[in-house]
Design a protein around this motif. Structure first.
Motif, short mmCIF file in Angstrom:
data_model
loop_
_atom_site.label_atom_id
_atom_site.label_comp_id
_atom_site.label_asym_id
_atom_site.label_seq_id
_atom_site.Cartn_x
_atom_site.Cartn_y
_atom_site.Cartn_z
N ALA A 1 0.83 -1.21 0.00
CA ALA A 1 0.00 0.00 0.00
C ALA A 1 0.87 1.26 0.00
O ALA A 1 0.55 2.24 -0.68
CB ALA A 1 -0.93 0.00 1.20
N HIS A 2 1.98 1.25 0.74
CA HIS A 2 2.88 2.41 0.74
C HIS A 2 3.54 2.58 -0.63
O HIS A 2 3.73 3.71 -1.09
CB HIS A 2 3.94 2.28 1.82
CG HIS A 2 3.40 2.44 3.20
ND1 HIS A 2 4.02 1.94 4.31
CD2 HIS A 2 2.29 3.07 3.66
CE1 HIS A 2 3.32 2.23 5.38
NE2 HIS A 2 2.26 2.92 5.01
N ALA A 3 3.90 1.47 -1.25
CA ALA A 3 4.49 1.54 -2.59
C ALA A 3 3.47 2.12 -3.58
O ALA A 3 3.81 2.97 -4.40
CB ALA A 3 4.94 0.15 -3.05
N GLN A 4 2.21 1.69 -3.49
CA GLN A 4 1.17 2.23 -4.36
C GLN A 4 0.97 3.72 -4.14
O GLN A 4 0.80 4.48 -5.09
CB GLN A 4 -0.16 1.51 -4.12
CG GLN A 4 -0.25 0.16 -4.75
CD GLN A 4 -1.61 -0.47 -4.51
OE1 GLN A 4 -2.11 -0.47 -3.40
NE2 GLN A 4 -2.19 -0.99 -5.57
N ALA A 5 1.01 4.14 -2.89
CA ALA A 5 0.84 5.57 -2.59
C ALA A 5 1.99 6.38 -3.19
O ALA A 5 1.77 7.45 -3.76
CB ALA A 5 0.77 5.78 -1.07
N TRP A 6 3.23 5.86 -3.11
CA TRP A 6 4.38 6.55 -3.69
C TRP A 6 4.21 6.66 -5.21
O TRP A 6 4.43 7.72 -5.79
CB TRP A 6 5.68 5.83 -3.34
CG TRP A 6 6.89 6.57 -3.79
CD1 TRP A 6 7.62 7.43 -3.06
CD2 TRP A 6 7.49 6.54 -5.10
NE1 TRP A 6 8.66 7.94 -3.83
CE2 TRP A 6 8.60 7.41 -5.08
CE3 TRP A 6 7.22 5.86 -6.28
CZ2 TRP A 6 9.42 7.61 -6.19
CZ3 TRP A 6 8.02 6.06 -7.39
CH2 TRP A 6 9.10 6.92 -7.34
N VAL A 7 3.82 5.56 -5.85
CA VAL A 7 3.64 5.56 -7.30
C VAL A 7 2.56 6.56 -7.68
O VAL A 7 2.74 7.36 -8.60
CB VAL A 7 3.30 4.15 -7.80
CG1 VAL A 7 2.79 4.17 -9.23
CG2 VAL A 7 4.53 3.24 -7.71
N HIS A 8 1.44 6.54 -6.99
CA HIS A 8 0.33 7.45 -7.30
C HIS A 8 0.78 8.91 -7.17
O HIS A 8 0.51 9.74 -8.03
CB HIS A 8 -0.85 7.16 -6.38
CG HIS A 8 -2.01 8.06 -6.62
ND1 HIS A 8 -2.80 7.97 -7.75
CD2 HIS A 8 -2.50 9.09 -5.90
CE1 HIS A 8 -3.73 8.91 -7.70
NE2 HIS A 8 -3.57 9.60 -6.59
N LYS A 9 1.50 9.21 -6.09
CA LYS A 9 1.95 10.58 -5.85
C LYS A 9 2.96 11.03 -6.92
O LYS A 9 2.92 12.16 -7.39
CB LYS A 9 2.58 10.69 -4.48
CG LYS A 9 3.15 12.05 -4.16
CD LYS A 9 3.81 12.07 -2.81
CE LYS A 9 4.46 13.43 -2.57
NZ LYS A 9 5.27 13.43 -1.38
N ASN A 10 3.86 10.15 -7.31
CA ASN A 10 4.93 10.52 -8.23
C ASN A 10 4.55 10.42 -9.70
O ASN A 10 5.30 10.88 -10.54
CB ASN A 10 6.18 9.71 -7.91
CG ASN A 10 6.81 10.17 -6.62
OD1 ASN A 10 7.47 11.19 -6.59
ND2 ASN A 10 6.56 9.45 -5.56
N GLU A 11 3.40 9.85 -10.01
CA GLU A 11 2.94 9.83 -11.39
C GLU A 11 2.07 11.05 -11.70
O GLU A 11 1.77 11.28 -12.85
CB GLU A 11 2.17 8.54 -11.69
CG GLU A 11 3.10 7.37 -11.85
CD GLU A 11 2.39 6.11 -12.36
OE1 GLU A 11 3.08 5.32 -12.99
OE2 GLU A 11 1.21 5.95 -12.11
N GLN A 12 1.72 11.79 -10.69
CA GLN A 12 0.92 13.00 -10.89
C GLN A 12 1.79 14.11 -11.47
O GLN A 12 2.92 14.29 -11.02
CB GLN A 12 0.30 13.47 -9.56
CG GLN A 12 -0.61 12.46 -8.92
CD GLN A 12 -1.77 12.07 -9.81
OE1 GLN A 12 -2.39 12.91 -10.44
NE2 GLN A 12 -2.06 10.78 -9.87
N PRO A 13 1.31 14.82 -12.47
CA PRO A 13 2.11 15.93 -13.00
C PRO A 13 2.29 17.03 -11.95
O PRO A 13 1.40 17.26 -11.15
CB PRO A 13 1.28 16.43 -14.18
CG PRO A 13 -0.07 15.88 -14.00
CD PRO A 13 0.04 14.68 -13.11
N THR A 14 3.43 17.66 -11.96
CA THR A 14 3.68 18.76 -11.02
C THR A 14 2.99 20.02 -11.50
O THR A 14 3.04 20.31 -12.69
CB THR A 14 5.19 19.03 -10.89
OG1 THR A 14 5.91 18.24 -11.78
CG2 THR A 14 5.69 18.80 -9.52
#
Length: 61
Positions: free
Chosen positions: A47-60
């Motif tokens: 779940a933490h890995a998924q949260a990191w991926v979700h956060k870092n795939e979002q455009p800045t």
């Protein structure tokens, strides 16, 4: 296709639980914890890995 993929990693010696790392599909490399160090970013919860991926795939913004 997403930029990152979550894959299981070999846990450190003496650890009996799952460890997850993130692979960058663009380069094929594992995402590093603190560049330029060679250790990959490790998660001890999927779940933490998924949260990191979700956060870092979002455009800045």
């Amino acid at each position: 296709m997403s930029r990152y993929g979550i894959i299981p990693a070999d846990p450190p010696a003496g650890v009996s639980f799952s460890v997850w790392v993130v692979r960058d599909h663009r380069t094929g490399d594992l995402v590093k914890a603190l560049p330029p160090r060679p250790e990959p970013l490790r998660f001890y919860s999927y779940a933490h890995a998924q949260a990191w991926v979700h956060k870092n795939e979002q455009p800045t913004p």
